[in-house]
Design a protein around this motif. Structure first.
Motif, PDB file in Angstrom:
ATOM      1  N   ILE A 332       0.803  -1.227   0.000  1.00 20.41           N
ATOM      2  CA  ILE A 332       0.000   0.000   0.000  1.00 20.41           C
ATOM      3  C   ILE A 332       0.837   1.279   0.000  1.00 20.41           C
ATOM      4  N   THR A 333       2.134   1.123   0.202  1.00 21.30           N
ATOM      5  CA  THR A 333       2.974   2.324   0.231  1.00 21.30           C
ATOM      6  C   THR A 333       2.951   3.004  -1.148  1.00 21.30           C
ATOM      7  N   ASN A 334       2.979   4.328  -1.125  1.00 20.63           N
ATOM      8  CA  ASN A 334       2.852   5.054  -2.402  1.00 20.63           C
ATOM      9  C   ASN A 334       3.563   6.403  -2.238  1.00 20.63           C
ATOM     10  N   THR A 335       4.891   6.336  -2.129  1.00 19.15           N
ATOM     11  CA  THR A 335       5.696   7.512  -1.803  1.00 19.15           C
ATOM     12  C   THR A 335       5.418   8.704  -2.709  1.00 19.15           C
ATOM     13  N   LEU A 336       5.248   8.447  -3.992  1.00 27.47           N
ATOM     14  CA  LEU A 336       5.073   9.567  -4.927  1.00 27.47           C
ATOM     15  C   LEU A 336       3.599   9.946  -5.114  1.00 27.47           C
ATOM     16  N   LYS A 337       2.737   9.334  -4.313  1.00 31.16           N
ATOM     17  CA  LYS A 337       1.296   9.616  -4.367  1.00 31.16           C
ATOM     18  C   LYS A 337       0.772   9.557  -5.820  1.00 31.16           C
ATOM     19  N   ALA A 338       1.055   8.445  -6.453  1.00 30.38           N
ATOM     20  CA  ALA A 338       0.623   8.246  -7.844  1.00 30.38           C
ATOM     21  C   ALA A 338      -0.712   7.504  -7.827  1.00 30.38           C
ATOM     22  N   HIS A 339      -1.735   8.106  -8.423  1.00 34.28           N
ATOM     23  CA  HIS A 339      -3.066   7.503  -8.293  1.00 34.28           C
ATOM     24  C   HIS A 339      -3.795   7.305  -9.612  1.00 34.28           C
ATOM     25  N   HIS A 340      -3.143   7.568 -10.731  1.00 30.25           N
ATOM     26  CA  HIS A 340      -3.852   7.422 -12.009  1.00 30.25           C
ATOM     27  C   HIS A 340      -4.157   5.938 -12.248  1.00 30.25           C
ATOM     28  N   PRO A 341      -5.386   5.632 -12.734  1.00 33.82           N
ATOM     29  CA  PRO A 341      -5.692   4.204 -12.988  1.00 33.82           C
ATOM     30  C   PRO A 341      -4.762   3.614 -14.046  1.00 33.82           C
ATOM     31  N   LEU A 342      -4.653   2.311 -14.047  1.00 37.92           N
ATOM     32  CA  LEU A 342      -3.823   1.632 -15.057  1.00 37.92           C
ATOM     33  C   LEU A 342      -4.375   1.928 -16.451  1.00 37.92           C
ATOM     34  N   PRO A 343      -3.529   2.406 -17.372  1.00 34.06           N
ATOM     35  CA  PRO A 343      -4.046   2.636 -18.738  1.00 34.06           C
ATOM     36  C   PRO A 343      -4.514   1.327 -19.383  1.00 34.06           C
ATOM     37  N   LYS A 344      -5.565   1.455 -20.166  1.00 33.83           N
ATOM     38  CA  LYS A 344      -6.191   0.288 -20.792  1.00 33.83           C
ATOM     39  C   LYS A 344      -5.206  -0.525 -21.643  1.00 33.83           C
ATOM     40  N   PHE A 345      -4.192   0.185 -22.220  1.00 35.54           N
ATOM     41  CA  PHE A 345      -3.312  -0.528 -23.146  1.00 35.54           C
ATOM     42  C   PHE A 345      -2.389  -1.535 -22.460  1.00 35.54           C
ATOM     43  N   TYR A 346      -2.356  -1.558 -21.129  1.00 35.87           N
ATOM     44  CA  TYR A 346      -1.599  -2.630 -20.476  1.00 35.87           C
ATOM     45  C   TYR A 346      -2.318  -3.973 -20.661  1.00 35.87           C
ATOM     46  N   TRP A 347      -3.613  -3.924 -20.845  1.00 35.20           N
ATOM     47  CA  TRP A 347      -4.341  -5.169 -21.141  1.00 35.20           C
ATOM     48  C   TRP A 347      -4.600  -5.313 -22.635  1.00 35.20           C
ATOM     49  N   GLU A 348      -4.779  -4.158 -23.320  1.00 32.07           N
ATOM     50  CA  GLU A 348      -5.111  -4.211 -24.753  1.00 32.07           C
ATOM     51  C   GLU A 348      -4.113  -3.359 -25.517  1.00 32.07           C
ATOM     52  N   PRO A 349      -3.019  -3.973 -25.968  1.00 36.04           N
ATOM     53  CA  PRO A 349      -1.925  -3.196 -26.570  1.00 36.04           C
ATOM     54  C   PRO A 349      -2.327  -2.380 -27.788  1.00 36.04           C
ATOM     55  N   ALA A 350      -3.378  -2.806 -28.500  1.00 40.53           N
ATOM     56  CA  ALA A 350      -3.785  -2.045 -29.687  1.00 40.53           C
ATOM     57  C   ALA A 350      -4.312  -0.664 -29.311  1.00 40.53           C
ATOM     58  N   LYS A 509      -4.385  13.085 -19.321  1.00 40.95           N
ATOM     59  CA  LYS A 509      -5.844  13.206 -19.387  1.00 40.95           C
ATOM     60  C   LYS A 509      -6.432  12.272 -20.457  1.00 40.95           C
ATOM     61  N   ASN A 510      -5.693  12.102 -21.548  1.00 40.21           N
ATOM     62  CA  ASN A 510      -6.215  11.287 -22.654  1.00 40.21           C
ATOM     63  C   ASN A 510      -5.882   9.801 -22.556  1.00 40.21           C
ATOM     64  N   LEU A 511      -5.214   9.407 -21.480  1.00 39.16           N
ATOM     65  CA  LEU A 511      -4.874   7.982 -21.375  1.00 39.16           C
ATOM     66  C   LEU A 511      -6.156   7.161 -21.257  1.00 39.16           C
ATOM     67  N   PRO A 512      -6.320   6.145 -22.095  1.00 38.01           N
ATOM     68  CA  PRO A 512      -7.520   5.308 -21.956  1.00 38.01           C
ATOM     69  C   PRO A 512      -7.414   4.500 -20.665  1.00 38.01           C
ATOM     70  N   VAL A 513      -8.493   4.446 -19.923  1.00 36.13           N
ATOM     71  CA  VAL A 513      -8.435   3.844 -18.592  1.00 36.13           C
ATOM     72  C   VAL A 513      -8.884   2.382 -18.636  1.00 36.13           C
ATOM     73  N   ASP A 514      -8.237   1.542 -17.824  1.00 37.93           N
ATOM     74  CA  ASP A 514      -8.607   0.125 -17.696  1.00 37.93           C
ATOM     75  C   ASP A 514     -10.095   0.004 -17.355  1.00 37.93           C
ATOM     76  N   ASP A 515     -10.863  -0.619 -18.235  1.00 36.00           N
ATOM     77  CA  ASP A 515     -12.300  -0.751 -17.963  1.00 36.00           C
ATOM     78  C   ASP A 515     -12.712  -2.217 -17.871  1.00 36.00           C
TER      79      ASP A 515
END
Ligand code: SF4
Length: 525
Positions: A332-350, A509-515
């Motif tokens: 749960i540690t998050n030193t840099l306080k990074a909270h953006h959701p995982l971009p969709k392209f990590y699951w769907e490279p296209a 802002k335009n990163l597609p979000v993991d849905d």
């Protein structure tokens, strides 16, 4: 007469481990297929096949050697053990210390609640009869001894030097490192743009593996990636063949091109034994001894041998030791306080046109594998500079890679890749396009320009990198090298800096979000 029941965990597939009876008369063996673990994450299909097939092959091998073996399917590992104890009227359970926190906690609860009604003896998972070079106690002693009040961070280079001195590997008779230095990292960073890697070994699925593949096709919870072609070693004999193939074909250039990336070449000169090591089909000691032998007989240059030893006796042991020092807080540690959701392209490279990211994700999707520079400097680096939630990235790595288990992926992702946990890292591994352009051929087939920072065709890594440096400057300028980089930033005029920050904001802002809606159970066991 009641006999002990030996629990062989899904990663304990080796007869030399203390969780296997010393002879067939000494006790019976149980392996458990846990339904909870099977649905804990959207596992890569090939990883599911690998674990199921390797477990079943190992059970078969023990049976052939005269052992009494059962494979129990149950809701949890603890329930599977309960069933096996009852059926076999076992006198006690003997196992290795579980390698993941979730299973460790589940075993502790079962003991506390006397779920099994018989005692549990846990052997150390390192040292004699274990699967790591070090016992947990030895690492914990090292960790305590080297942690300074003024700077409590553990250092991999200190650990690695200690391991070299302790083992005497690549040390001369005066106790000095061979070649005059402990690390030849700087010599192991050549690009491979005009080179062609040799073909990598592949193991044809047999009847047991094909049955596991059929089962995974109908898996009751979400899975990810391609099922075929399945190529991974599922037995010790195949793992040894993979090791032989490495020394015969790739060891010589392994060091030179350790950090290089080429499109269409997922395996490069890498060993491809990490999945076998992490299932215990191979032992780190025997791999290190083969490295020393190859170095001594001149088939592996010193820099390459040192680089591989550092991965196995250094990083691998260090990650496992750090995991047990830092879990569960590390999740749960998050030193840099990074909270953006995982971009969709990590699951769907296209979903992305960044060639380095798309190629790397597609490769993991298709082969279940990515080598350490793709993991760290492309996939991890992008998440780091874009401010992606490190825990979401950690789940992706854990589910997606053939060799990933929490003990190894969590410290790598939280510490090395995202700087979320700073207990053993001194600086984040953030890089702009120049690094990827130098070390790969990805940029030449990419719609983006690696030299530009702003404009619609400018490489996203550039604006994101500088925005990251700017956002975290107070923390980063404590590091002398990063401070120098920030001086470059300061020299640019305000208009230029504002344009870079604007571009970075727009990109995020335009990163597609993991849905996918997929859920994750860290402690499922
Ligand atoms: Fe990756 Fe940028 Fe190079 Fe494209 S230009 S491959 S996005 S580093």
């Amino acid at each position: 007469m009641a006999r002990p029941l030996y629990f062989v965990g899904p990663w304990d597939l080796n007869r030399d481990l203390a969780c296997v009876p010393p002879d067939p008369q000494a006790g019976s063996v149980v392996l458990v297929e846990s339904e909870a673990k099977g649905r804990a994450l959207p596992w890569h299909k090939q990883k599911l096949v690998l674990v199921l097939s390797a477990m079943r092959h190992f059970a078969h091998e023990l049976e052939e050697a005269g052992y009494h073996v059962s494979i129990v399917r149950a809701k949890t590992y603890a329930e599977g053990l309960q069933k096996a104890v009852k059926k076999q009227r076992a006198s006690e359970i003997i196992a290795l210390m579980p390698r993941e926190y979730g299973l460790s906690r589940s075993f502790a609860q079962a003991v506390e609640q006397n779920t099994w009604g018989v005692p549990l003896t846990l052997h150390d998972d390192g040292g004699d009869g274990g699967h790591y070079l070090l016992t947990r106690e030895a690492f914990a002693e090292w960790a305590q001894r080297t942690q300074k009040k003024s700077d409590p961070r553990w250092r991999m280079d200190t650990f690695y030097r200690w391991m070299r001195q302790r083992t005497g590997w690549l040390m001369d008779d005066k106790g000095k490192p061979e070649g005059g230095k402990y690390s030849f990292d700087a010599e192991n960073r050549k690009p491979a743009k005009n080179e062609s890697p040799p073909s990598a070994p592949s193991f044809e699925p047999d009847a047991i593996t094909r049955k596991a593949m059929a089962q995974v096709k109908k898996w009751p919870s979400p899975t990810w990636g391609e099922l075929e072609p399945f190529r991974w070693p599922v037995t010790r004999a195949e793992a040894l063949q993979a090791l032989d193939a490495f020394f015969a074909q790739r060891a010589e250039k392994f060091g030179d091109y350790q950090d290089a990336m080429l499109g269409g070449e997922p395996f490069m000169w890498h060993t491809l034994i990490s999945s076998s090591l992490n299932l215990s089909l191979l032992h780190p000691q025997e791999v290190c001894e083969r490295v020393l032998e190859a170095q001594a007989n001149g088939t592996m240059p010193l820099a390459a041998a040192e680089g591989l030893l550092r991965q196995i006796m250094g990083w691998r042991e260090f990650m496992r030791g750090i995991y047990w020092q830092r879990v569960p807080q590390m999740r749960i540690t998050n030193t840099l306080k990074a909270h953006h959701p995982l971009p969709k392209f990590y699951w769907e490279p296209a979903e992305t046109d960044m060639n380095c990211v798309r190629t790397s994700v597609q490769q993991v999707h298709d082969t279940d594998y990515g080598h350490h520079i793709q993991r760290l400097m492309v996939l991890g680096n992008f998440a780091l500079i874009a401010g992606v939630d490190p825990h979401a990235l950690s789940h992706w790595f854990w589910a997606g890679f053939v060799d990933a288990y929490e003990w190894v992926e969590l410290p790598n992702v939280m510490g090395m890749a995202t700087f979320a946990d700073t207990s053993f890292t001194t600086k984040p591994y953030a890089a702009a396009a120049a690094y990827i352009d130098r070390m790969s051929d990805y940029c030449k087939s990419c719609p983006y320009n690696p030299k530009e920072r702003v404009g619609s065709d400018a490489c996203p890594f550039n604006a994101l990198f500088w925005a990251f440096m700017h956002r975290h400057r107070t923390r980063l300028e404590k590091n002398i090298r990063l401070k120098m980089l920030l001086r470059t930033w300061d020299k640019w005029d305000k208009k230029q800096r504002d344009a870079i920050l604007r571009r970075a904001r727009q990109l995020v802002k335009n990163l597609p979000v993991d849905d996918t809606g997929w859920t994750y159970e860290d402690d499922a066991a």
